[in-house]
Design a protein around this motif. Structure first.
Motif, mmCIF file in Angstrom:
data_model
loop_
_atom_site.group_PDB
_atom_site.id
_atom_site.type_symbol
_atom_site.label_atom_id
_atom_site.label_comp_id
_atom_site.label_asym_id
_atom_site.label_seq_id
_atom_site.Cartn_x
_atom_site.Cartn_y
_atom_site.Cartn_z
ATOM 1 N N UNK A 130 59.548 -86.065 83.204
ATOM 2 C CA UNK A 130 58.236 -86.212 83.554
ATOM 3 C C UNK A 130 57.379 -87.225 82.921
ATOM 4 N N UNK A 131 56.882 -88.148 83.671
ATOM 5 C CA UNK A 131 56.090 -89.101 83.036
ATOM 6 C C UNK A 131 55.021 -88.803 82.018
ATOM 7 N N UNK A 132 54.834 -89.592 80.809
ATOM 8 C CA UNK A 132 53.794 -89.272 80.006
ATOM 9 C C UNK A 132 52.514 -89.366 80.665
ATOM 10 N N UNK A 133 51.505 -88.786 80.325
ATOM 11 C CA UNK A 133 50.150 -89.021 80.835
ATOM 12 C C UNK A 133 49.701 -90.172 80.548
ATOM 13 N N UNK A 134 49.118 -90.757 81.523
ATOM 14 C CA UNK A 134 48.303 -92.238 81.394
ATOM 15 C C UNK A 134 49.375 -93.232 81.384
ATOM 16 N N UNK A 135 50.690 -93.154 81.412
ATOM 17 C CA UNK A 135 51.800 -94.325 81.472
ATOM 18 C C UNK A 135 51.548 -94.981 82.814
ATOM 19 N N UNK A 136 51.470 -94.246 83.923
ATOM 20 C CA UNK A 136 51.494 -94.832 85.137
ATOM 21 C C UNK A 136 50.209 -95.723 85.178
ATOM 22 N N UNK A 137 49.121 -95.118 85.016
ATOM 23 C CA UNK A 137 47.710 -95.584 85.002
ATOM 24 C C UNK A 137 47.743 -97.086 84.276
ATOM 25 N N UNK A 138 48.202 -97.107 83.113
ATOM 26 C CA UNK A 138 48.503 -98.121 81.984
ATOM 27 C C UNK A 138 49.327 -99.196 82.821
ATOM 28 N N UNK A 139 50.358 -98.773 83.119
ATOM 29 C CA UNK A 139 51.102 -99.702 84.051
ATOM 30 C C UNK A 139 50.461 -100.414 85.260
ATOM 31 N N UNK A 140 49.747 -99.444 85.891
ATOM 32 C CA UNK A 140 49.143 -100.228 87.135
ATOM 33 C C UNK A 140 47.934 -101.068 86.766
ATOM 34 N N UNK A 141 47.175 -100.740 85.599
ATOM 35 C CA UNK A 141 46.188 -101.743 84.883
ATOM 36 C C UNK A 141 46.736 -102.864 84.476
ATOM 37 N N UNK A 142 48.058 -102.929 84.009
ATOM 38 C CA UNK A 142 48.549 -103.910 83.444
ATOM 39 C C UNK A 142 49.073 -104.855 84.630
ATOM 40 N N UNK A 143 49.731 -104.413 85.656
ATOM 41 C CA UNK A 143 50.337 -105.092 86.620
ATOM 42 C C UNK A 143 49.209 -105.994 87.188
ATOM 43 N N UNK A 144 47.830 -105.082 87.313
ATOM 44 C CA UNK A 144 46.745 -105.793 87.945
ATOM 45 C C UNK A 144 46.401 -106.987 86.920
ATOM 46 N N UNK A 145 46.210 -106.819 85.791
ATOM 47 C CA UNK A 145 45.706 -107.896 85.040
ATOM 48 C C UNK A 145 46.839 -109.102 85.084
ATOM 49 N N UNK A 146 48.152 -108.692 85.234
ATOM 50 C CA UNK A 146 49.249 -109.890 85.189
ATOM 51 C C UNK A 146 49.008 -110.549 86.700
ATOM 52 N N UNK A 147 48.535 -109.843 87.482
ATOM 53 C CA UNK A 147 48.377 -110.402 88.997
ATOM 54 C C UNK A 147 47.034 -111.546 88.889
ATOM 55 N N UNK A 148 46.114 -111.217 88.069
ATOM 56 C CA UNK A 148 44.852 -112.101 87.746
ATOM 57 C C UNK A 148 44.918 -113.071 87.188
ATOM 58 N N UNK A 149 46.047 -112.900 86.231
ATOM 59 C CA UNK A 149 46.142 -114.043 85.332
ATOM 60 C C UNK A 149 47.054 -115.237 86.158
ATOM 61 N N UNK A 150 48.010 -114.610 87.021
ATOM 62 C CA UNK A 150 48.881 -115.450 87.699
ATOM 63 C C UNK A 150 47.838 -116.457 88.701
ATOM 64 N N UNK A 151 46.750 -115.746 89.307
ATOM 65 C CA UNK A 151 45.969 -116.125 90.289
ATOM 66 C C UNK A 151 45.531 -117.413 89.553
ATOM 67 N N UNK A 152 44.798 -116.939 88.507
ATOM 68 C CA UNK A 152 43.784 -117.835 87.652
ATOM 69 C C UNK A 152 44.937 -119.241 87.227
ATOM 70 N N UNK A 153 46.160 -118.777 86.915
ATOM 71 C CA UNK A 153 46.962 -120.064 86.650
ATOM 72 C C UNK A 153 47.128 -120.730 87.768
ATOM 73 N N UNK A 154 47.516 -120.311 88.753
ATOM 74 C CA UNK A 154 47.717 -120.922 90.147
ATOM 75 C C UNK A 154 46.442 -121.873 90.457
ATOM 76 N N UNK A 155 45.411 -121.606 90.190
ATOM 77 C CA UNK A 155 44.276 -122.287 90.599
ATOM 78 C C UNK A 155 44.083 -123.954 89.667
ATOM 79 N N UNK A 156 44.940 -123.686 88.642
ATOM 80 C CA UNK A 156 45.041 -125.012 87.814
ATOM 81 C C UNK A 156 45.377 -126.288 88.429
ATOM 82 N N UNK A 157 45.081 -127.342 88.182
ATOM 83 C CA UNK A 157 45.261 -128.701 88.328
ATOM 84 C C UNK A 157 47.110 -128.798 88.511
#
Length: 193
Positions: free
Chosen positions: A1-28
Motif C-alpha cells: 500500500x502506498x504511503x499517505x501523501x506519496x501519490x499526491x506529492x508525485x502528482x504535484x511534482x509532475x505538474x511542476x515539471x510540466x510547468x517548467x518544461x512549458x516555461x523553457x519551451x517559450x525561450x528564444x
C-alpha cells in the motif's frame, strides 16, 4: 500500500515539471532549436522522397554517429548504437554487391533455404538491417521525447521502410526478376512512402 501523501506529492511534482518544461519551451533558444529540428525533419523527408538509397543511409549514419558522440547516457545505449553502426556498415557493403549481378548471385545462392528468403528474395544482411533498425527506432519512439523528436524518429522509420523497398528493387534487378516497365521506379520517378 502506498504511503499517505506519496501519490499526491508525485502528482504535484509532475505538474511542476510540466510547468517548467512549458516555461523553457517559450525561450528564444527553444524556439531556435525548434526551427533547426524542423529543418532536420524536412531533410530526412526529402531524402526519402529522393528515392536515393545512398542518401537515406548516409543521413541515418550521421544520426547514429551524432547520437553516439553526443547523447550516450548508458552502456546499453552505447552498445545499441555500436550494433546499429556495425549493421549499417555491412548493409552498405551489400548495397555495393547488389550493383554487380554476378557477385549478387553468389549471395542469392547462399540464401537459398526458404527461411532465408522473403518474397522470393534473399533476406541478406542489408534487409536484416532495415528491419532491425526500424524496430530500434520504434523502441526509441516510445521513450520520453518531445513532439518534434518523435516526428524526426517517425521520418527515420519511414526512411528505413523506403530504403528496404529500394534495396529489394535492386535485388530483383540484380537477379533478373524485375520486368522492364518497373525498372524506372526509384530515383527516376521519386519514391513516395
Amino acid at each position: 500500500m502506498a504511503k499517505t501523501g506519496l501519490i499526491e506529492t508525485f502528482n504535484d511534482t509532475l505538474l511542476l515539471e510540466k510547468s517548467f518544461t512549458q516555461e523553457v519551451d517559450r525561450t528564444r533558444a527553444a524556439k531556435e532549436r525548434a526551427a533547426v529540428r524542423g529543418t532536420l525533419l524536412a531533410i530526412v523527408q526529402d531524402a526519402r522522397r529522393s528515392g536515393d538509397l545512398e542518401t537515406i543511409l548516409t543521413i541515418e549514419r550521421r544520426f547514429l554517429e551524432n547520437d553516439r558522440a553526443e547523447y550516450v547516457s548508458s552502456r546499453a545505449m552505447r552498445s545499441s548504437l555500436d550494433v546499429a553502426l556495425a549493421e549499417l556498415k555491412i548493409a552498405e557493403r551489400h548495397i555495393e554487391l547488389v550493383k554487380d549481378p554476378v557477385q549478387y548471385r553468389l549471395i542469392d545462392e547462399a540464401h537459398s533455404l526458404p527461411k532465408r528468403r522473403v518474397g522470393g528474395l534473399p533476406k541478406d544482411e542489408a534487409r536484416l538491417f532495415f528491419g532491425s533498425h526500424a524496430t530500434r527506432l520504434l523502441n526509441q519512439d516510445k521513450s520520453r521525447l518531445d513532439r518534434q523528436e518523435k516526428q524526426i524518429i517517425e521520418a527515420r522509420k519511414q526512411n528505413m521502410r523506403a530504403g528496404a523497398k529500394l534495396y529489394e528493387a535492386r535485388q530483383r534487378q540484380a537477379l533478373g526478376l524485375e520486368s522492364a516497365p518497373n525498372k524506372k521506379r526509384g530515383r527516376d520517378q521519386g519514391m513516395e512512402f
